[in-house]
Design a protein around this motif. Sequence first.
Motif, PDB file in Angstrom:
ATOM      1  N   SER A  25      -5.947   0.069   6.002  1.00 18.94           N
ATOM      2  CA  SER A  25      -7.046   0.470   5.119  1.00 18.94           C
ATOM      3  C   SER A  25      -7.835   1.642   5.691  1.00 18.94           C
ATOM      4  N   ASP A  26      -7.141   2.516   6.416  1.00 21.26           N
ATOM      5  CA  ASP A  26      -7.802   3.745   6.857  1.00 21.26           C
ATOM      6  C   ASP A  26      -6.802   4.890   6.850  1.00 21.26           C
ATOM      7  N   GLY A  27      -7.333   6.062   6.593  1.00 22.57           N
ATOM      8  CA  GLY A  27      -6.492   7.244   6.429  1.00 22.57           C
ATOM      9  C   GLY A  27      -5.658   7.603   7.636  1.00 22.57           C
TER      10      GLY A  27
ATOM     11  N   GLY B 295       0.835  -1.192   0.000  1.00 23.22           N
ATOM     12  CA  GLY B 295       0.000   0.000   0.000  1.00 23.22           C
ATOM     13  C   GLY B 295       0.872   1.244   0.000  1.00 23.22           C
ATOM     14  N   ALA B 296       0.407   2.287  -0.660  1.00 22.59           N
ATOM     15  CA  ALA B 296       1.129   3.559  -0.698  1.00 22.59           C
ATOM     16  C   ALA B 296       0.777   4.384   0.532  1.00 22.59           C
TER      17      ALA B 296
ATOM     18  N   ARG C  68      -0.262   8.132   9.949  1.00 24.90           N
ATOM     19  CA  ARG C  68       0.681   7.870  11.045  1.00 24.90           C
ATOM     20  C   ARG C  68       1.918   7.139  10.513  1.00 24.90           C
ATOM     21  N   LEU C  69       1.706   6.127   9.672  1.00 29.69           N
ATOM     22  CA  LEU C  69       2.825   5.358   9.120  1.00 29.69           C
ATOM     23  C   LEU C  69       3.654   6.173   8.127  1.00 29.69           C
TER      24      LEU C  69
ATOM     25  N   GLY D 250     -10.580   2.245   0.676  1.00 34.38           N
ATOM     26  CA  GLY D 250     -10.848   1.360  -0.455  1.00 34.38           C
ATOM     27  C   GLY D 250      -9.768   0.329  -0.709  1.00 34.38           C
ATOM     28  N   ALA D 251      -8.792   0.203   0.186  1.00 37.66           N
ATOM     29  CA  ALA D 251      -7.633  -0.658  -0.061  1.00 37.66           C
ATOM     30  C   ALA D 251      -8.006  -2.118  -0.294  1.00 37.66           C
TER      31      ALA D 251
END
Length: 191
Positions: free
Chosen positions: A121-123, A65-66, A128-129, A167-168
Amino acid sequence: MRLLGTITPDRPLLVVAVREEAAHLGERLPVLLTGIGKINSTAALATVLAQGARPAEVVNLGTAGALRAGLAGTTHEVSRVLQHDIDTPVLRALTGRSYGAPITLNDGVGPTLATGDLFVSDGAARDRLAEQADLVDMEGYAIATVARRAAVPVRLVKYVSDEADDGAAHTWRESVDACAKILAAWADEHL
């Protein structure tokens, strides 16, 4: 865990979490399907390497994931990998030793990957990452750790399948076959 093909010292071992990501790799190189997550990938790679045959290198191919804009739909060789779900500073304070320190994989060219047993899968989690990494996955750190401890060179190659947002999960399911084709093309060109 499933090993497809035979490991030999003159060829790399491709390490992939799930069969969907390995669907287009063919039979030219051995492929280890580990299962999803750090424990599955650790157990699978450690078991295979303990059986004796050592590959020329371990190449982890997979989706990620980006954590930053502009990375989706691209392939990257990771330069640094860290665990995002272990509290390294607290463990260091408790024990005086470092557990889960980041691993530098090459000369520093390429993104930083955060690995953890959480499908991001959440903003809020993504943001944070993003303070410490560019991409997120669920196996890279474990694979790098096992390969390093076994003294086998390792590379992590990730195709960015989603934006690590709401939407991931849908995006990954919809795009995994196309991602697998791109990863197979990368392997054909570089290995």
